[in-house]
Design an enzyme around this catalytic site. Structure first.
Site, PDB file in Angstrom:
ATOM      1  N   CYS A  25     -38.468 -71.744 -72.947  1.00 38.92           N
ATOM      2  CA  CYS A  25     -39.670 -71.813 -73.970  1.00 38.92           C
ATOM      3  C   CYS A  25     -39.428 -69.624 -73.351  1.00 38.92           C
ATOM      4  CB  CYS A  25     -41.170 -72.159 -73.598  1.00 38.92           C
ATOM      5  SG  CYS A  25     -41.133 -73.804 -73.504  1.00 38.92           S
ATOM      6  N   TYR A 181     -45.633 -83.469 -69.500  1.00 38.87           N
ATOM      7  CA  TYR A 181     -46.150 -83.775 -71.214  1.00 38.87           C
ATOM      8  C   TYR A 181     -45.805 -84.627 -70.631  1.00 38.87           C
ATOM      9  CZ  TYR A 181     -44.791 -78.286 -70.234  1.00 38.87           C
ATOM     10  OH  TYR A 181     -45.220 -77.058 -69.759  1.00 38.87           O
ATOM     11  N   ARG A 322     -33.209 -69.013 -65.084  1.00 37.44           N
ATOM     12  CA  ARG A 322     -33.095 -67.664 -64.076  1.00 37.44           C
ATOM     13  C   ARG A 322     -31.960 -66.765 -64.495  1.00 37.44           C
ATOM     14  NH1 ARG A 322     -37.948 -69.918 -62.091  1.00 37.44           N
ATOM     15  NH2 ARG A 322     -39.931 -69.855 -62.885  1.00 37.44           N
TER      16      ARG A 322
END
Length: 353
Positions: A25, A181, A322
């Site tokens: 995101c 979610y 990352r």
């Protein structure tokens, strides 16, 4: 020969290698519309050697956004804005994917870019959240339990978003059923307290995910469909690896092509020990028990580790997040470290020697 840098074809979509970019995101959209930031952010990974670039969690409805700054695919303005982003990924040799999601009770939250962590009130641009049951996450606002009409809308929203994704040029669609979610909330007995056809038994709790998978497959018959699971809630009484194996078989029957295996995110009291490759064995278990294609995630930031995961047959591909942010050319660097002969962008070939 590098196993990591061998192609993988799924439904006619060939990824040039098995080192992929996880959805991450960016909290940088306005009204769900991607912009120049998303274009540059995603295209750079394709230029850097990724086999598949998966765009961030993309909401299937306005109320499905994690934050007001999330991207979406619930209208045609968003579709049109995605087209050049997808074209840029594909022009640089990678397959373009998008993660379709609905945040459920973890929606309408402040962006981490603002330093906050909490619910955005409707008066401040937020909205009423929904979930399988009226159980809040941590200190977030209490959601409203979805009724039958609301559940039908969720299924339709995923299908419509899938149609728009394909129209924008995306070749891989990932359904986000992980990290606490909405679809994950239906799966876990810790968050699904319903007593109707969508709650109670395992078969009932997995019903919505199966229906969404079927609807997306029908809406996008030629796309590769992935499902991301949290293999375990890492909390007593929650969803576990055996549940994931059983659910993986069901979504495969419903049309899914690959299972993307992560963990956690459902409840704040989870207990997870992290470290390089800490989620790989979950993926290996799903692959071994089901025979399905799987991808592994979780601090896979070393080329040798990524190579071993694929070469040992623990996963068919690895996704990293990352490390791609630290080095958008992680793919080219990994290929060089493993001695794999891969094409470099012509503009960068001086660095390949």
């Amino acid at each position: 020969m590098s196993s990591l840098f061998t192609p993988l074809a799924i439904r006619g979509n060939e990824m040039r290698n098995r080192l992929w970019v996880s959805p991450m995101c960016q909290y940088s959209a306005v009204d769900g519309v991607p912009n120049d930031w998303h274009h540059v952010h995603l295209a750079q990974f394709a230029a850097g050697g990724a086999g598949l670039v998966v765009a961030e969690a993309t909401a299937v409805s306005p109320e499905g956004r994690i934050s007001p700054e999330d991207v979406g695919l619930w209208n045609d303005a968003q579709l049109e804005a995605w087209r050049p982003v997808v074209a840029a990924i594909r022009a640089r040799g990678a397959v373009a994917g998008v993660q379709l999601g609905h945040a459920g009770r973890k929606a309408s939250t402040t962006s981490p870019l603002t330093g906050g962590r909490g619910t955005v009130a409707p008066a401040d641009g937020g909205w009423q959240t929904v979930a399988p049951s009226a159980v809040a996450y941590d200190r977030f606002a209490e959601p409203v339990a979805l009724d039958a009409e609301g559940i039908e809308k969720v299924v339709r929203d995923f299908a419509e978003a899938a149609r728009r994704a394909v129209a924008a040029g995306f070749e891989v669609l990932e359904l986000h059923a992980a990290h606490g979610y909405l679809l994950h909330q239906f799966l876990s007995p810790l968050t699904n307290l319903r007593d109707d056809a969508y709650g109670g038994s395992f078969e009932n709790r997995v019903r919505l995910l199966v229906r969404v998978t079927e609807a997306v497959r029908a809406a996008a018959p030629d796309a590769a469909v992935f499902v991301r699971f949290s293999a375990t809630d890492a909390a007593e009484g929650g969803w576990d690896v055996a549940d994931t194996v059983a659910a993986a078989r069901l979504v495969a029957d419903a049309g899914a092509d690959l299972i993307d295996v992560s963990s956690g995110g459902l409840v704040p009291h989870q207990r997870i020990t992290t470290g390089p490759g800490y989620q790989v064995e979950y993926a290996a278990t799903v692959r071994r028990e089901t025979g399905l294609l799987v991808s592994a995630v979780g601090m896979i930031d070393d080329p040798a580790l990524a190579e071993n995961v694929v070469a040992d047959g623990r996963a068919d591909a690895v996704m990293s997040g990352r490390e791609w942010l630290r080095d958008p050319h992680f793919g080219l660097r990994a290929a060089a470290a493993l001695g794999a002969d891969v094409p470099w962008p012509a503009q960068y070939t001086r660095a390949a020697r």
